[in-house]
Design a protein around this motif. Structure first.
Motif, PDB file in Angstrom:
ATOM      1  N   ASN A 186       0.777  -1.238   0.000  1.00  0.00           N
ATOM      2  CA  ASN A 186       0.000   0.000   0.000  1.00  0.00           C
ATOM      3  C   ASN A 186       0.806   1.285   0.000  1.00  0.00           C
ATOM      4  O   ASN A 186       0.250   2.346  -0.248  1.00  0.00           O
ATOM      5  N   CYS A 187       2.069   1.227   0.300  1.00  0.00           N
ATOM      6  CA  CYS A 187       2.830   2.463   0.530  1.00  0.00           C
ATOM      7  C   CYS A 187       3.934   2.659  -0.496  1.00  0.00           C
ATOM      8  O   CYS A 187       5.098   2.864  -0.141  1.00  0.00           O
ATOM      9  N   GLN A 188       3.601   2.584  -1.724  1.00  0.00           N
ATOM     10  CA  GLN A 188       4.574   2.799  -2.782  1.00  0.00           C
ATOM     11  C   GLN A 188       4.306   4.139  -3.464  1.00  0.00           C
ATOM     12  O   GLN A 188       3.195   4.647  -3.472  1.00  0.00           O
ATOM     13  N   ASP A 189       5.317   4.715  -4.024  1.00  0.00           N
ATOM     14  CA  ASP A 189       5.258   5.935  -4.821  1.00  0.00           C
ATOM     15  C   ASP A 189       4.534   7.082  -4.127  1.00  0.00           C
ATOM     16  O   ASP A 189       5.023   7.613  -3.165  1.00  0.00           O
ATOM     17  N   LYS A 190       3.342   7.447  -4.607  1.00  0.00           N
ATOM     18  CA  LYS A 190       2.724   8.682  -4.127  1.00  0.00           C
ATOM     19  C   LYS A 190       2.129   8.568  -2.735  1.00  0.00           C
ATOM     20  O   LYS A 190       1.861   9.579  -2.102  1.00  0.00           O
ATOM     21  N   TYR A 191       1.916   7.373  -2.199  1.00  0.00           N
ATOM     22  CA  TYR A 191       1.365   7.220  -0.854  1.00  0.00           C
ATOM     23  C   TYR A 191       2.441   6.963   0.197  1.00  0.00           C
ATOM     24  O   TYR A 191       2.137   6.670   1.334  1.00  0.00           O
ATOM     25  N   ARG A 192       3.689   7.080  -0.171  1.00  0.00           N
ATOM     26  CA  ARG A 192       4.783   6.788   0.748  1.00  0.00           C
ATOM     27  C   ARG A 192       4.729   7.672   2.005  1.00  0.00           C
ATOM     28  O   ARG A 192       5.056   7.228   3.091  1.00  0.00           O
ATOM     29  N   MET A 193       4.287   8.906   1.868  1.00  0.00           N
ATOM     30  CA  MET A 193       4.236   9.830   2.996  1.00  0.00           C
ATOM     31  C   MET A 193       2.825   9.973   3.568  1.00  0.00           C
ATOM     32  O   MET A 193       2.564  10.894   4.332  1.00  0.00           O
ATOM     33  N   HIS A 194       1.910   9.082   3.221  1.00  0.00           N
ATOM     34  CA  HIS A 194       0.558   9.092   3.792  1.00  0.00           C
ATOM     35  C   HIS A 194       0.665   8.777   5.286  1.00  0.00           C
ATOM     36  O   HIS A 194       1.560   8.060   5.721  1.00  0.00           O
ATOM     37  N   ALA A 195      -0.237   9.324   6.078  1.00  0.00           N
ATOM     38  CA  ALA A 195      -0.168   9.167   7.541  1.00  0.00           C
ATOM     39  C   ALA A 195      -0.163   7.700   7.970  1.00  0.00           C
ATOM     40  O   ALA A 195       0.591   7.316   8.877  1.00  0.00           O
ATOM     41  N   PHE A 196      -0.967   6.850   7.341  1.00  0.00           N
ATOM     42  CA  PHE A 196      -1.011   5.426   7.701  1.00  0.00           C
ATOM     43  C   PHE A 196       0.319   4.756   7.381  1.00  0.00           C
ATOM     44  O   PHE A 196       0.798   3.905   8.133  1.00  0.00           O
ATOM     45  N   CYS A 197       0.929   5.131   6.259  1.00  0.00           N
ATOM     46  CA  CYS A 197       2.198   4.524   5.851  1.00  0.00           C
ATOM     47  C   CYS A 197       3.336   4.968   6.767  1.00  0.00           C
ATOM     48  O   CYS A 197       4.183   4.159   7.141  1.00  0.00           O
ATOM     49  N   VAL A 198       3.349   6.240   7.134  1.00  0.00           N
ATOM     50  CA  VAL A 198       4.386   6.745   8.024  1.00  0.00           C
ATOM     51  C   VAL A 198       4.267   6.077   9.387  1.00  0.00           C
ATOM     52  O   VAL A 198       5.270   5.687  10.000  1.00  0.00           O
ATOM     53  N   ASP A 199       3.035   5.908   9.867  1.00  0.00           N
ATOM     54  CA  ASP A 199       2.809   5.252  11.154  1.00  0.00           C
ATOM     55  C   ASP A 199       3.272   3.796  11.115  1.00  0.00           C
ATOM     56  O   ASP A 199       3.943   3.316  12.039  1.00  0.00           O
ATOM     57  N   ALA A 200       2.922   3.073  10.047  1.00  0.00           N
ATOM     58  CA  ALA A 200       3.328   1.671   9.921  1.00  0.00           C
ATOM     59  C   ALA A 200       4.850   1.550   9.813  1.00  0.00           C
ATOM     60  O   ALA A 200       5.457   0.672  10.432  1.00  0.00           O
ATOM     61  N   SER A 201       5.477   2.440   9.064  1.00  0.00           N
ATOM     62  CA  SER A 201       6.930   2.415   8.914  1.00  0.00           C
ATOM     63  C   SER A 201       7.616   2.714  10.242  1.00  0.00           C
ATOM     64  O   SER A 201       8.591   2.042  10.606  1.00  0.00           O
ATOM     65  N   GLY A 202       7.117   3.683  10.976  1.00  0.00           N
ATOM     66  CA  GLY A 202       7.692   4.019  12.274  1.00  0.00           C
ATOM     67  C   GLY A 202       7.567   2.880  13.265  1.00  0.00           C
ATOM     68  O   GLY A 202       8.503   2.596  14.018  1.00  0.00           O
ATOM     69  N   GLU A 203       6.422   2.219  13.271  1.00  0.00           N
ATOM     70  CA  GLU A 203       6.218   1.092  14.185  1.00  0.00           C
ATOM     71  C   GLU A 203       7.153  -0.065  13.834  1.00  0.00           C
ATOM     72  O   GLU A 203       7.731  -0.702  14.717  1.00  0.00           O
ATOM     73  N   LEU A 204       7.328  -0.343  12.543  1.00  0.00           N
ATOM     74  CA  LEU A 204       8.226  -1.415  12.121  1.00  0.00           C
ATOM     75  C   LEU A 204       9.673  -1.101  12.508  1.00  0.00           C
ATOM     76  O   LEU A 204      10.389  -1.964  13.032  1.00  0.00           O
TER      77      LEU A 204
END
Length: 89
Positions: free
Chosen positions: A42-60
């Motif tokens: 879900n977090c490729q290209d234009k959605y990489r900085m979406h709030a859900f993606c940033v949260d998931a990346s930070g948690e990982l």
């Protein structure tokens, strides 16, 4: 009145046919594998900085960091004097 309804319907179809944002994920309950899969899908290209993606990346990243601290011999882990200096009490 019919023209207004028709215009609203057409505008809704056009706007509704765009790409959807990534689905929400509960990062606290998801496993590391689920977080990684979510990011890959879900977090490729234009959605990489979406709030859900940033949260998931930070948690990982946070989970990976905590695991690295718990490994034996890690520099940031809490160790006894015996481990650090080879001294015996």
């Amino acid at each position: 009145m019919n023209r207004l309804l028709f215009t609203t319907f057409i505008a809704t179809l056009i706007v509704g046919c765009g790409e959807k944002s990534p689905p929400e994920i509960n990062t606290k309950k998801a496993s590391k594998a689920e977080l990684q899969t979510y990011l890959d899908v879900n977090c490729q290209d234009k959605y990489r900085m979406h709030a859900f993606c940033v949260d998931a990346s930070g948690e990982l990243k946070s989970r990976n960091y905590i695991e690295s601290l718990n490994k034996p011999g890690a520099l940031g882990s809490t160790r006894s004097a015996e481990e650090l200096f080879g001294k015996k009490k």
